[in-house]
Design a protein around this motif. Structure first.
Motif, short mmCIF file in Angstrom:
data_model
loop_
_atom_site.label_atom_id
_atom_site.label_comp_id
_atom_site.label_asym_id
_atom_site.label_seq_id
_atom_site.Cartn_x
_atom_site.Cartn_y
_atom_site.Cartn_z
N LEU A 188 -2.54 2.03 -4.56
CA LEU A 188 -2.25 3.46 -4.37
C LEU A 188 -3.45 4.07 -3.68
O LEU A 188 -4.57 3.97 -4.18
CB LEU A 188 -2.03 4.15 -5.71
N ARG A 189 -3.20 4.68 -2.54
CA ARG A 189 -4.28 5.27 -1.77
C ARG A 189 -4.13 6.77 -1.89
O ARG A 189 -3.09 7.32 -1.53
CB ARG A 189 -4.09 4.83 -0.31
N ILE A 190 -5.14 7.44 -2.41
CA ILE A 190 -5.03 8.89 -2.59
C ILE A 190 -5.42 9.56 -1.28
O ILE A 190 -6.57 9.53 -0.87
CB ILE A 190 -5.89 9.36 -3.77
N ARG A 191 -4.41 10.08 -0.62
CA ARG A 191 -4.61 10.66 0.70
C ARG A 191 -5.09 12.09 0.65
O ARG A 191 -5.83 12.54 1.49
CB ARG A 191 -3.30 10.62 1.51
N ASN A 192 -4.59 12.82 -0.32
CA ASN A 192 -4.91 14.24 -0.33
C ASN A 192 -4.79 14.79 -1.74
O ASN A 192 -3.97 14.33 -2.52
CB ASN A 192 -3.94 14.99 0.61
N VAL A 193 -5.65 15.75 -2.05
CA VAL A 193 -5.53 16.46 -3.33
C VAL A 193 -5.46 17.94 -3.01
O VAL A 193 -6.27 18.47 -2.24
CB VAL A 193 -6.74 16.19 -4.25
N GLU B 212 -9.81 12.20 -3.15
CA GLU B 212 -9.37 11.67 -1.86
C GLU B 212 -10.14 10.40 -1.52
O GLU B 212 -11.34 10.34 -1.70
CB GLU B 212 -9.63 12.67 -0.72
N GLY B 213 -9.41 9.42 -0.98
CA GLY B 213 -10.07 8.20 -0.55
C GLY B 213 -10.16 7.15 -1.65
O GLY B 213 -10.48 6.01 -1.38
N HIS B 214 -9.85 7.53 -2.88
CA HIS B 214 -9.85 6.53 -3.95
C HIS B 214 -8.65 5.60 -3.84
O HIS B 214 -7.59 6.00 -3.36
CB HIS B 214 -9.81 7.21 -5.32
N PHE B 215 -8.85 4.38 -4.28
CA PHE B 215 -7.76 3.41 -4.35
C PHE B 215 -7.54 3.04 -5.80
O PHE B 215 -8.48 2.87 -6.54
CB PHE B 215 -8.13 2.13 -3.61
N VAL C 159 0.85 -1.19 0.00
CA VAL C 159 0.00 0.00 0.00
C VAL C 159 0.89 1.24 0.00
O VAL C 159 1.82 1.35 0.79
CB VAL C 159 -0.92 0.02 1.24
N VAL C 160 0.63 2.14 -0.94
CA VAL C 160 1.41 3.37 -1.04
C VAL C 160 0.46 4.56 -1.01
O VAL C 160 -0.51 4.59 -1.77
CB VAL C 160 2.22 3.40 -2.36
#
Ligand SMILES: [Zn+2]
Ligand SMILES: [Zn+2]
Length: 354
Positions: free
Chosen positions: A245-250, A221-224, A113-114
């Motif tokens: 890939l975990r999108i933490r912030n935009v 945000e929150g998408h994988f 997980v990144v």
């Protein structure tokens, strides 16, 4: 018996699941009762490492151990330490490595997980990125065989090279025979003559990789994003896990997001609203955009620039860029300004129209 599962497995607190599993596997194969018949100390050790692994492989138990620093402080874990017999340990060991199932089921590797952060342009248009990931891969010292390169592999004596053994289990229905993967060789039919000094027989090594990834437009945000087969290699012969890939912030900069639309709020003065004005919108793609706000624009009025927003994640099309005009009403006035406004207030044009 040490009640610190990290010490028992010889791993660090920050180690990930794949590393912990690798450490457990190595110890479990060393102390497995089938390899140490009649050895009480090895039996105890096997139970102890299996208990430790049961704690560290369960995120909730691991978290609680990390918080309290002791398994004794946790009633259900104290039970666990007390009532854990050899059968429990063997069953857990089989479950962990999939030996309990029919034949030789090799399990897939763990997912890597990144976490990533994106900026406006990447979300609007999509992008290609180099993603750094540290993952377990086959050991380069032994090509993933686990064997010392000078000594190689030899046929497993226990299963005669078949990789499978027949066992008889006593159940309520009587003695039942089942075929399971050979515990000595993990179902491979061969064992190292001498273990690889690089990986200690775990068959894995940790490597830093850079992977080029196409990130689609429209994510938030929150998408994988799942990349099949780009995760950790398993210690057995199964396929690698996935990279997630975990999108933490935009970072949307000066904009707010509403679905696929981008909202841009601008403050204009009261005369500008009445007379009309030109504003500059910061770049969404490459260049800033100039937009004319018409005379008579009302506070909060929206000006829609069609298809200048975010490209949609699935399907075609693009959201809009929406300019919202906030009108600033002066809070302080000079005597002269006041008299001008008082004069204007008498005009019919300054009366709110209904
Ligand atoms: Zn075997
Ligand atoms: Zn190796």
């Amino acid at each position: 018996m040490s009640h610190n599962p990290y010490e028992v497995l010889g791993v660090d607190r920050g180690d990930d699941q794949a590393t912990i599993k690798g450490a457990y596997r190595k110890l479990a194969l060393q102390y497995h009762p089938d390899r140490n018949p009649g050895d009480r100390a090895a039996e105890e050790k096997f139970k102890e490492i299996t208990q430790a692994y049961e704690i560290l492989s369960d995120p909730e138990k691991r978290r609680r151990f990390d918080m309290t620093g002791s398994a004794d402080a946790m009633p259900d874990m104290a039970d666990f330490f007390g009532g854990f017999g050899m059968d429990d340990a063997l069953r857990a060991f089989q479950d962990i490595f999939g030996f309990g199932r029919s034949g030789t089921t090799a399990s897939a590797g763990e997912d890597a997980v990144v976490d990533i952060e994106l900026d406006l342009r990447e979300v609007v248009l999509g992008s290609t990125r180099e993603i750094s990931v540290t993952r377990n891969e086959h050991c380069s010292g032994c090509d993933g065989t686990g064997a010392h390169p000078d000594h190689g592999l030899s046929r497993c004596e226990r299963c005669g090279g078949q990789g499978r053994i027949r066992t008889v289990r006593r159940t309520l229905l009587g003695a039942m025979q089942s075929v399971t993967a050979c515990p000595d060789c993990g179902g491979r039919g061969s064992v190292p003559v001498k273990v690889c000094p690089e990986c200690g027989g775990t068959r894995l090594e940790s490597r830093d990789r850079k992977i080029s990834v196409d990130l689609p437009a429209g994510v938030s945000e929150g998408h994988f994003i799942r990349l099949r087969g780009q995760g950790h290699f398993p210690p057995d012969d199964g396929p690698p896990g996935d990279m997630i890939l975990r999108i933490r912030n935009v970072d949307y900069g000066d904009f707010q997001r509403d679905g696929y639309d981008l909202l841009y709020r601008t403050r204009i003065s009261f005369p500008q609203a009445a007379l009309g004005t030109r504003i500059t919108i910061p770049p969404v793609e490459d260049e800033a955009t100039e937009v004319d706000l018409p005379s008579g624009i009302q506070p909060g009025e929206r000006l829609v620039l069609k298809r200048k927003g975010i490209r949609k994640l699935k399907g075609f099309g693009r959201g809009d860029l929406v300019v919202i005009a906030d009108v600033y009403v002066p809070e302080k006035l000079s005597r002269k300004e006041k008299s001008v406004l008082q004069e204007l207030d008498g005009s019919d044009h300054f009366k709110p129209s209904s």
